[in-house]
Write an enzyme that holds these catalytic residues in place. Sequence first.
Site, PDB file in Angstrom:
ATOM      1  N   TRP A 151       0.878  -1.036  -0.024  1.00  0.00           N
ATOM      2  CA  TRP A 151      -0.180   0.044   0.121  1.00  0.00           C
ATOM      3  C   TRP A 151       0.966   1.212   0.113  1.00  0.00           C
ATOM      4  O   TRP A 151       0.306   2.313  -0.259  1.00  0.00           O
ATOM      5  CB  TRP A 151      -0.966   0.108   1.251  1.00  0.00           C
ATOM      6  CG  TRP A 151      -2.057  -0.952   1.292  1.00  0.00           C
ATOM      7  CD1 TRP A 151      -2.011  -2.226   0.520  1.00  0.00           C
ATOM      8  CD2 TRP A 151      -2.916  -1.206   2.070  1.00  0.00           C
ATOM      9  NE1 TRP A 151      -3.210  -2.714   0.828  1.00  0.00           N
ATOM     10  CE2 TRP A 151      -3.844  -2.127   1.751  1.00  0.00           C
ATOM     11  CE3 TRP A 151      -3.453  -0.234   3.304  1.00  0.00           C
ATOM     12  CZ2 TRP A 151      -5.036  -2.753   2.476  1.00  0.00           C
ATOM     13  CZ3 TRP A 151      -4.518  -0.692   3.965  1.00  0.00           C
ATOM     14  CH2 TRP A 151      -5.260  -1.784   3.517  1.00  0.00           C
ATOM     15  N   GLU A 153      12.061   1.822  -3.104  1.00  0.00           N
ATOM     16  CA  GLU A 153      12.067   3.426  -2.927  1.00  0.00           C
ATOM     17  C   GLU A 153      12.697   3.423  -1.345  1.00  0.00           C
ATOM     18  O   GLU A 153      13.223   4.345  -1.200  1.00  0.00           O
ATOM     19  CB  GLU A 153      10.543   3.496  -2.637  1.00  0.00           C
ATOM     20  CG  GLU A 153       9.684   3.567  -3.882  1.00  0.00           C
ATOM     21  CD  GLU A 153       8.317   3.529  -4.102  1.00  0.00           C
ATOM     22  OE1 GLU A 153       7.565   3.025  -2.903  1.00  0.00           O
ATOM     23  OE2 GLU A 153       7.663   3.015  -4.867  1.00  0.00           O
ATOM     24  N   GLU A 172      11.784  -6.905  -9.019  1.00  0.00           N
ATOM     25  CA  GLU A 172      10.886  -5.742  -9.121  1.00  0.00           C
ATOM     26  C   GLU A 172      11.948  -4.792 -10.015  1.00  0.00           C
ATOM     27  O   GLU A 172      12.766  -4.080  -9.433  1.00  0.00           O
ATOM     28  CB  GLU A 172      10.256  -5.059  -7.915  1.00  0.00           C
ATOM     29  CG  GLU A 172       9.436  -5.612  -7.113  1.00  0.00           C
ATOM     30  CD  GLU A 172       8.765  -4.751  -6.418  1.00  0.00           C
ATOM     31  OE1 GLU A 172       7.527  -4.998  -6.382  1.00  0.00           O
ATOM     32  OE2 GLU A 172       9.313  -3.901  -5.565  1.00  0.00           O
ATOM     33  N   GLY A 232       1.627  -2.848  -6.548  1.00  0.00           N
ATOM     34  CA  GLY A 232       1.628  -1.577  -5.705  1.00  0.00           C
ATOM     35  C   GLY A 232       0.373  -0.799  -5.833  1.00  0.00           C
ATOM     36  O   GLY A 232      -0.670  -1.242  -5.256  1.00  0.00           O
ATOM     37  N   GLY A 233       0.339   0.043  -7.038  1.00  0.00           N
ATOM     38  CA  GLY A 233      -0.867   0.649  -7.365  1.00  0.00           C
ATOM     39  C   GLY A 233      -2.292  -0.102  -7.200  1.00  0.00           C
ATOM     40  O   GLY A 233      -3.323   0.275  -6.840  1.00  0.00           O
TER      41      GLY A 233
HETATM   42  C1  PEP Z   1       5.765  -1.683  -6.071  1.00  0.00           C
HETATM   43  O1  PEP Z   1       6.066  -0.903  -5.483  1.00  0.00           O
HETATM   44  O2  PEP Z   1       6.159  -2.730  -5.301  1.00  0.00           O
HETATM   45  C2  PEP Z   1       4.886  -1.806  -7.020  1.00  0.00           C
HETATM   46  C3  PEP Z   1       5.095  -2.955  -7.745  1.00  0.00           C
HETATM   47  O3  PEP Z   1       4.402  -0.885  -7.686  1.00  0.00           O
HETATM   48  P1  PEP Z   1       3.236  -0.736  -8.823  1.00  0.00           P
HETATM   49  O4  PEP Z   1       2.677  -2.054  -8.944  1.00  0.00           O
HETATM   50  O5  PEP Z   1       2.561   0.623  -8.691  1.00  0.00           O
HETATM   51  O6  PEP Z   1       4.311  -0.638  -9.803  1.00  0.00           O
END
Ligand code: PEP
Length: 253
Positions: free
Chosen positions: A10, A100, A170, A237-238
């Site tokens: 989140w 991040e 990722e 994420g989103g």
């Molecule tokens: C994340 O921050 O781990 C991620 C995968 O973000 P998003 O799905 O928004 O790309």
Amino acid sequence: MAKKIVAGNWKMNTLKEDAQKLASEVVNMTKDEVPSDVTLIMCTPFIHLSQVKSLVGSSSNVFVGAQNCYTKTSGAYTGETAAPMLKSYGIDYVILGHSERREYFKESNQELAEKVDIVLANDMLPIFCCGEVLDEREANKQEEIVGSQLEESLFHLSAEDFSKVVIAYEPVWAIGTGKTASSEQAQEMHAFIRGLVEKKYGTEVAAETSILYGGSCKPSNAEELFACPDVDGGLIGGASLKSRDFIDIAKSY
Ligand code: PEP
């Protein structure tokens, strides 16, 4: 067989009421729609963990995770949150090494090795993130980068401890950008990661390690990504902020 896992990150989103609504929807929809062999994890901001944990109750396939923790167990570290505190609230998973955190808070592979140790020592399970930035991908250095992230933060673990770790690959250039890695790119890196684990810990541990893909994963591409033989699920994420999307992703196996 590796566990099928869909984990929602989140990030720093949701107010109290939003968190309550989102978590309740996820719990209810999971009961009705998601097969029991899929594990869902909601990794919420620290402040919502206790509330979300209560809402999840004794669900057998929905779990709660934190997004970070500190390297020390207690003491004069203003503003930090310790692993034993998370454990005392019944938290099951902790995301470590998200890009991040690496970028904005300068978390190094060495510091992450300490966090991995402290999470395991407190009987929680790390979701360890790895991945290359765009320049590194363009220079074809993704294997070198991911290899050293695993080597320096995880490969000091015993096989018993390593088998509790969930890995999330990722590619940083795909996070929050809408630019997903192709299923070929994801499979290639996941197979590379599983190969490294196999070399270090053997075939059985490698086969049982869940390796999640993260980076703009959504209902429209989850099925293709999850169909790759070495992709065991996703770190989302989103799309984890919308219960319908999160559940549809969890139904994509
Ligand atoms: C994340 O921050 O781990 C991620 C995968 O973000 P998003 O799905 O928004 O790309």
